[in-house]
Design a protein around this motif. Structure first.
Motif, mmCIF file in Angstrom:
data_model
loop_
_atom_site.group_PDB
_atom_site.id
_atom_site.type_symbol
_atom_site.label_atom_id
_atom_site.label_comp_id
_atom_site.label_asym_id
_atom_site.label_seq_id
_atom_site.Cartn_x
_atom_site.Cartn_y
_atom_site.Cartn_z
ATOM 1 N N UNK A 53 0.825 -1.200 0.000
ATOM 2 C CA UNK A 53 0.000 0.000 0.000
ATOM 3 C C UNK A 53 0.865 1.259 0.000
ATOM 4 N N UNK A 54 0.472 2.235 -0.810
ATOM 5 C CA UNK A 54 1.142 3.533 -0.809
ATOM 6 C C UNK A 54 0.098 4.639 -0.906
ATOM 7 N N UNK A 55 0.338 5.724 -0.171
ATOM 8 C CA UNK A 55 -0.566 6.867 -0.156
ATOM 9 C C UNK A 55 0.264 8.117 -0.431
ATOM 10 N N UNK A 56 -0.260 9.014 -1.281
ATOM 11 C CA UNK A 56 0.496 10.206 -1.660
ATOM 12 C C UNK A 56 -0.444 11.392 -1.845
ATOM 13 N N UNK A 57 0.115 12.591 -1.629
ATOM 14 C CA UNK A 57 -0.580 13.843 -1.894
ATOM 15 C C UNK A 57 -0.079 14.364 -3.233
ATOM 16 N N UNK A 58 -0.995 14.567 -4.192
ATOM 17 C CA UNK A 58 -0.604 14.908 -5.559
ATOM 18 C C UNK A 58 -1.185 16.258 -5.959
ATOM 19 N N UNK A 59 -0.365 17.028 -6.690
ATOM 20 C CA UNK A 59 -0.799 18.319 -7.217
ATOM 21 C C UNK A 59 -0.323 18.471 -8.653
ATOM 22 N N UNK A 60 -1.177 19.051 -9.470
ATOM 23 C CA UNK A 60 -0.784 19.394 -10.836
ATOM 24 C C UNK A 60 -1.523 20.653 -11.238
ATOM 25 N N UNK A 61 -0.910 21.415 -12.148
ATOM 26 C CA UNK A 61 -1.564 22.649 -12.587
ATOM 27 C C UNK A 61 -0.815 23.285 -13.729
ATOM 28 N N UNK A 62 -1.437 24.329 -14.306
ATOM 29 C CA UNK A 62 -0.815 25.035 -15.419
ATOM 30 C C UNK A 62 -1.845 25.491 -16.429
ATOM 31 N N UNK A 63 -1.392 25.708 -17.668
ATOM 32 C CA UNK A 63 -2.268 26.116 -18.761
ATOM 33 C C UNK A 63 -2.800 24.883 -19.485
ATOM 34 N N UNK A 64 -4.141 24.837 -19.638
ATOM 35 C CA UNK A 64 -4.781 23.679 -20.266
ATOM 36 C C UNK A 64 -6.023 24.117 -21.063
ATOM 37 N N UNK A 65 -5.889 24.800 -22.130
ATOM 38 C CA UNK A 65 -4.695 25.218 -22.832
ATOM 39 C C UNK A 65 -4.688 26.736 -22.978
ATOM 40 N N UNK A 66 -3.551 27.278 -23.460
ATOM 41 C CA UNK A 66 -3.462 28.665 -23.905
ATOM 42 C C UNK A 66 -3.574 28.635 -25.423
ATOM 43 N N UNK A 67 -4.529 29.405 -25.980
ATOM 44 C CA UNK A 67 -4.825 29.307 -27.409
ATOM 45 C C UNK A 67 -4.759 30.673 -28.078
ATOM 46 N N UNK A 68 -4.168 30.691 -29.289
ATOM 47 C CA UNK A 68 -4.122 31.897 -30.102
ATOM 48 C C UNK A 68 -4.650 31.571 -31.484
ATOM 49 N N UNK A 69 -5.497 32.475 -32.028
ATOM 50 C CA UNK A 69 -6.080 32.281 -33.354
ATOM 51 C C UNK A 69 -5.836 33.524 -34.197
ATOM 52 N N UNK A 70 -5.389 33.309 -35.414
ATOM 53 C CA UNK A 70 -5.160 34.438 -36.319
ATOM 54 C C UNK A 70 -6.463 35.139 -36.653
ATOM 55 N N UNK A 71 -7.517 34.383 -36.862
ATOM 56 C CA UNK A 71 -8.818 34.941 -37.204
ATOM 57 C C UNK A 71 -9.733 34.967 -35.974
ATOM 58 N N UNK A 72 -10.533 36.034 -35.854
ATOM 59 C CA UNK A 72 -11.486 36.168 -34.760
ATOM 60 C C UNK A 72 -12.885 35.849 -35.282
ATOM 61 N N UNK A 73 -13.522 34.875 -34.665
ATOM 62 C CA UNK A 73 -14.882 34.543 -35.072
ATOM 63 C C UNK A 73 -15.849 35.628 -34.605
ATOM 64 N N UNK A 74 -16.806 35.957 -35.492
ATOM 65 C CA UNK A 74 -17.737 37.052 -35.233
ATOM 66 C C UNK A 74 -19.169 36.508 -35.268
ATOM 67 N N UNK A 75 -19.964 36.912 -34.269
ATOM 68 C CA UNK A 75 -21.375 36.534 -34.206
ATOM 69 C C UNK A 75 -22.213 37.793 -34.300
ATOM 70 N N UNK A 76 -23.085 37.846 -35.297
ATOM 71 C CA UNK A 76 -23.917 39.035 -35.512
ATOM 72 C C UNK A 76 -24.941 39.170 -34.401
#
Length: 370
Positions: free
Chosen positions: A276-299
């Motif tokens: 048996x093993x027990x552990x305290x776990x942490x994770x984090x960060x960007x999930x995701x960082x996104x860049x788009x050349x075109x911007x979608x437009x909604x009328x």
């Protein structure tokens, strides 16, 4: 009567005879008789030496199977807020079957199937009451390129996300052996992968997305239980009819996008024994960082004003859990984890992603190797 000369000759003869007798006796006493020693013949006996060696076994297929059940609770809210104000995926479950088979020494097959179930009809899943997603991947390891340390692997990827499907090929060049490998940083993956992907809708219409791009994957093991993962996806999109992007200037049949995943992991052991093993776990960060050349437009509509998406969006998160693993048999591990995830969920605009909310989660399963 003898003459005087004869008498002298006889005396001399007697004297000589006495000397001969005495000499013979002396010789017999001084010189011992020779001793003959018979030596036994030397025989060399060679024994047969038998050397036992372990029989070399050829390659045999191997891999693992992992079955997991996961529950997602309700996202925290302030007074007057509804669950969907922050996260549309509340109070639902996920069953996941994950596995890998090393078919030969240089071929491998991975599979993953997920089934999502809504546990509360009032909140529901964004894509419906029940979703199924299937991902299949085939790898062929070509080995090192010439005399270099660069490893080349071909990967064929297929994914069925429910309302669309995708097929992708990557040529994955791993430069990990040229990167940092010391007592503080160990690079286990440093891959550049040119790729081609084709995405199409389930109705097999002309609403497709041709993609040509470059992918970067990396993973680093750090001291004190830390590890780091960084992935970058750059894609040039070419859209078919019905898949175009609507911008202020009209329909756009192509676009260039960049997505970044950046994660930091940490595991703190709390207890362990033989099974048996027990552990305290942490994770984090960007999930995701996104860049788009075109911007979608909604009328503008009667119920909503016009809206233009940001060219930069992101989700940042922190997942903290306490997990336990139990080695039931040499080939079977039982595991369970419980904790919560802190994320900006649906409000992902770079200009307004300033508030985060907690969502509890728990999962359990088993993993068997063969």
């Amino acid at each position: 009567m003898l003459s005087k000369g004869e008498i002298i000759m006889r005396k001399l003869a007697l004297l000589l005879g006495s000397l001969v007798v005495v000499a013979s006796a002396s010789a017999k006493e001084v010189v011992p008789a020779p001793v003959v020693v018979e030596e036994a013949p030397v025989q060399i006996v060679e024994k047969e030496v038998i050397v036992y060696r372990d029989k070399e076994e050829g390659f045999r297929p191997n891999g693992f199977v992992d079955l997991q059940y996961r529950y997602y609770g309700r996202t925290e809210k302030n007074n007057g807020e509804s669950d969907k104000d922050w996260n549309g995926e509340n109070n639902h479950s996920r069953i996941q079957l994950l596995g890998k088979i090393n078919v030969t020494e240089n071929q491998a097959f991975e599979y993953r199937a997920r089934v999502f179930n809504d546990l509360d009809k009032e909140t529901g899943l964004q894509a419906g009451d029940k979703d199924t997603a299937v991902r299949l991947r085939y790898f062929y390891n070509h080995g090192k390129l010439g005399d270099s340390k660069v490893n080349l692997t071909s990967r064929v990827h297929y994914n069925d996300g429910g309302d669309s499907q995708e097929l992708e090929y990557q040529a994955r060049f791993n430069f990990a052996e040229y990167m940092f490998n010391n007592d503080f940083v160990k690079t286990t993956d440093f891959t550049l992968a040119p790729k081609y992907k084709y995405v199409w809708s389930d109705d097999n219409s002309s609403a497709y997305d041709n993609q040509v791009g470059l992918e970067f994957n990396s993973f680093y093991e750090l001291p004190w239980g830390f590890s780091h993962e960084l992935n970058v996806y750059a894609d040039q999109h070419f859209f078919g009819k019905g898949k175009e992007i609507t911008t202020r200037d009209g329909k756009q049949d192509d676009n260039f996008t960049v997505s970044v995943e950046a994660y930091l992991y940490h595991t703190l052991p709390l207890y362990s024994n033989d099974k048996l093993s027990i552990a305290f776990k942490n994770e984090g960060g960007f999930d995701t960082w996104d860049w788009s050349k075109e911007k979608e437009f909604t009328a503008a509509t009667e119920s909503a004003p016009e809206h233009e998406d940001d060219d930069v969006t992101y989700q940042a998160y922190l997942l903290s859990t306490v997990g336990a693993e139990y080695q039931a048999t040499p080939n079977v591990v039982l595991y369970a984890e419980a904790g919560a995830e802190y994320r900006n969920w649906q409000i992902t605009s770079e200009k307004s992603a300033s508030n985060w909310r907690w969502q509890p989660t728990v999962w359990a399963g088993f993993k068997t190797t063969f």
